[in-house]
Scaffold this motif. Structure first.
Motif, PDB file in Angstrom:
ATOM      1  N   GLN A  64       0.814  -1.218   0.000  1.00 20.94           N
ATOM      2  CA  GLN A  64       0.000   0.000   0.000  1.00 20.94           C
ATOM      3  C   GLN A  64       0.847   1.268   0.000  1.00 20.94           C
ATOM      4  OE1 GLN A  64      -2.393  -1.651   3.523  1.00 20.94           O
ATOM      5  NE2 GLN A  64      -3.626   0.002   2.705  1.00 20.94           N
ATOM      6  N   HIS A  65       2.073   1.190   0.505  1.00 13.77           N
ATOM      7  CA  HIS A  65       2.948   2.350   0.637  1.00 13.77           C
ATOM      8  C   HIS A  65       3.859   2.559  -0.575  1.00 13.77           C
ATOM      9  CE1 HIS A  65       2.227   1.076   4.934  1.00 13.77           C
ATOM     10  NE2 HIS A  65       1.786   2.316   4.932  1.00 13.77           N
ATOM     11  N   LEU A  66       3.754   1.684  -1.563  1.00 12.27           N
ATOM     12  CA  LEU A  66       4.655   1.748  -2.714  1.00 12.27           C
ATOM     13  C   LEU A  66       4.072   2.592  -3.842  1.00 12.27           C
ATOM     14  CD1 LEU A  66       5.750  -2.008  -2.892  1.00 12.27           C
ATOM     15  CD2 LEU A  66       6.752  -0.135  -1.538  1.00 12.27           C
ATOM     16  N   ASN A  67       4.974   3.179  -4.639  1.00 18.19           N
ATOM     17  CA  ASN A  67       4.544   3.929  -5.822  1.00 18.19           C
ATOM     18  C   ASN A  67       4.474   2.985  -7.022  1.00 18.19           C
ATOM     19  OD1 ASN A  67       7.200   3.593  -6.763  1.00 18.19           O
ATOM     20  ND2 ASN A  67       7.845   5.561  -5.947  1.00 18.19           N
ATOM     21  N   GLU A  68       4.180   3.537  -8.189  1.00 21.44           N
ATOM     22  CA  GLU A  68       4.041   2.704  -9.392  1.00 21.44           C
ATOM     23  C   GLU A  68       5.350   2.042  -9.814  1.00 21.44           C
ATOM     24  OE1 GLU A  68       2.148   5.044 -12.400  1.00 21.44           O
ATOM     25  OE2 GLU A  68       0.297   5.216 -11.251  1.00 21.44           O
ATOM     26  N   ALA A  69       6.483   2.587  -9.350  1.00 20.93           N
ATOM     27  CA  ALA A  69       7.779   1.993  -9.671  1.00 20.93           C
ATOM     28  C   ALA A  69       8.124   0.837  -8.722  1.00 20.93           C
ATOM     29  CB  ALA A  69       8.877   3.056  -9.610  1.00 20.93           C
ATOM     30  N   HIS A  73       6.824   5.239  -1.529  1.00 16.07           N
ATOM     31  CA  HIS A  73       6.379   6.539  -2.029  1.00 16.07           C
ATOM     32  C   HIS A  73       7.052   7.669  -1.246  1.00 16.07           C
ATOM     33  CE1 HIS A  73       3.776   9.855  -3.115  1.00 16.07           C
ATOM     34  NE2 HIS A  73       3.274   9.097  -4.081  1.00 16.07           N
ATOM     35  N   GLY A  74       7.572   8.654  -1.944  1.00 13.35           N
ATOM     36  CA  GLY A  74       8.248   9.787  -1.318  1.00 13.35           C
ATOM     37  C   GLY A  74       7.349  10.578  -0.393  1.00 13.35           C
ATOM     38  N   GLY A  75       6.065  10.636  -0.693  1.00 17.93           N
ATOM     39  CA  GLY A  75       5.128  11.349   0.168  1.00 17.93           C
ATOM     40  C   GLY A  75       4.972  10.685   1.523  1.00 17.93           C
ATOM     41  N   VAL A  76       5.062   9.368   1.566  1.00 18.36           N
ATOM     42  CA  VAL A  76       5.013   8.646   2.837  1.00 18.36           C
ATOM     43  C   VAL A  76       6.238   9.018   3.663  1.00 18.36           C
ATOM     44  CG1 VAL A  76       5.104   6.365   3.940  1.00 18.36           C
ATOM     45  CG2 VAL A  76       3.654   6.729   1.923  1.00 18.36           C
ATOM     46  N   LEU A  77       7.410   9.035   3.026  1.00 15.43           N
ATOM     47  CA  LEU A  77       8.639   9.390   3.736  1.00 15.43           C
ATOM     48  C   LEU A  77       8.596  10.824   4.246  1.00 15.43           C
ATOM     49  CD1 LEU A  77      11.057   7.561   1.324  1.00 15.43           C
ATOM     50  CD2 LEU A  77      10.852   7.097   3.779  1.00 15.43           C
ATOM     51  N   ALA A  78       8.094  11.742   3.438  1.00 15.99           N
ATOM     52  CA  ALA A  78       7.980  13.139   3.866  1.00 15.99           C
ATOM     53  C   ALA A  78       7.040  13.258   5.061  1.00 15.99           C
ATOM     54  CB  ALA A  78       7.512  14.008   2.702  1.00 15.99           C
ATOM     55  N   THR A  79       5.945  12.519   5.036  1.00 14.23           N
ATOM     56  CA  THR A  79       5.004  12.526   6.155  1.00 14.23           C
ATOM     57  C   THR A  79       5.666  12.006   7.424  1.00 14.23           C
ATOM     58  OG1 THR A  79       3.080  12.269   4.720  1.00 14.23           O
ATOM     59  CG2 THR A  79       2.834  11.540   7.012  1.00 14.23           C
ATOM     60  N   LEU A  80       6.444  10.952   7.300  1.00 17.63           N
ATOM     61  CA  LEU A  80       7.087  10.358   8.471  1.00 17.63           C
ATOM     62  C   LEU A  80       8.092  11.305   9.117  1.00 17.63           C
ATOM     63  CD1 LEU A  80       7.664   6.727   7.162  1.00 17.63           C
ATOM     64  CD2 LEU A  80       5.905   7.510   8.768  1.00 17.63           C
ATOM     65  N   VAL A  81       8.946  11.958   8.321  1.00 15.66           N
ATOM     66  CA  VAL A  81       9.928  12.863   8.919  1.00 15.66           C
ATOM     67  C   VAL A  81       9.247  14.097   9.505  1.00 15.66           C
ATOM     68  CG1 VAL A  81      11.920  12.036   7.611  1.00 15.66           C
ATOM     69  CG2 VAL A  81      10.549  13.922   6.679  1.00 15.66           C
ATOM     70  N   ASP A  82       8.224  14.601   8.823  1.00 15.62           N
ATOM     71  CA  ASP A  82       7.486  15.752   9.335  1.00 15.62           C
ATOM     72  C   ASP A  82       6.829  15.407  10.673  1.00 15.62           C
ATOM     73  OD1 ASP A  82       6.393  18.453   9.084  1.00 15.62           O
ATOM     74  OD2 ASP A  82       4.481  17.476   8.641  1.00 15.62           O
ATOM     75  N   ARG A  96      18.208   6.953  -0.968  1.00 16.65           N
ATOM     76  CA  ARG A  96      18.054   5.697  -1.704  1.00 16.65           C
ATOM     77  C   ARG A  96      16.604   5.247  -1.574  1.00 16.65           C
ATOM     78  NH1 ARG A  96      21.747   4.427   2.035  1.00 16.65           N
ATOM     79  NH2 ARG A  96      23.264   3.878   0.455  1.00 16.65           N
ATOM     80  N   PRO A  97      16.134   4.432  -2.516  1.00 23.24           N
ATOM     81  CA  PRO A  97      14.738   3.977  -2.447  1.00 23.24           C
ATOM     82  C   PRO A  97      14.532   2.955  -1.328  1.00 23.24           C
ATOM     83  CG  PRO A  97      15.840   3.010  -4.342  1.00 23.24           C
ATOM     84  CD  PRO A  97      16.817   3.964  -3.724  1.00 23.24           C
ATOM     85  N   GLY A  98      13.334   2.971  -0.790  1.00 23.95           N
ATOM     86  CA  GLY A  98      12.955   1.991   0.213  1.00 23.95           C
ATOM     87  C   GLY A  98      11.949   1.018  -0.372  1.00 23.95           C
TER      88      GLY A  98
END
Length: 123
Positions: free
Chosen positions: A31-36, A40-49, A77-79
């Protein structure tokens, strides 16, 4: 209105905050992954914020609300699926603004480093 917060909906758990340092965890699923196929970078941004906001809140009064006024996220790096460890910490605290840093690690490897400025709003 739901009693579940946004970060709880994402699956964040293990939230702790004390004396300007906060930690949280997320078990990354499909559920947390992007199409690649990467986290997803937005998940990571949410977590650090979120981690940095909790770090600020651990140093403010009950009626103070930290509001993000600037956020810079550096993706190293990608997660992928697996457990993330997120740490946020207050770097500099002024009268009205607080500067924080955060890091995200997965399997002992750094995924993200972030820096943010928070304004502390008084209710």
């Amino acid at each position: 209105m739901s009693d579940t917060s946004f970060v709880e909906t994402l699956g964040v758990y293990g939230r702790t905050a004390e004396d300007g340092t906060a930690q949280l965890q997320l078990d990354v699923t499909d559920q947390h992954l992007n199409e690649a196929g990467t986290l997803h970078g937005g998940v990571l941004a949410t977590l650090v914020d979120t981690a940095m906001g909790h770090a600020v809140r651990s140093r403010t009064g009950e009626d103070d609300v930290p509001a993000t006024s600037q956020l810079t996220v550096t993706y190293l790096r990608p997660g992928g699926p697996g457990t993330l460890q997120v740490t946020g910490r207050v770097s500099k605290q002024g009268e009205h603004l607080t500067v924080c840093e955060a890091d995200v690690e997965q399997d002992g490897r750094s995924l993200v480093h972030a820096v943010a400025t928070f304004a502390v709003l008084h209710r």
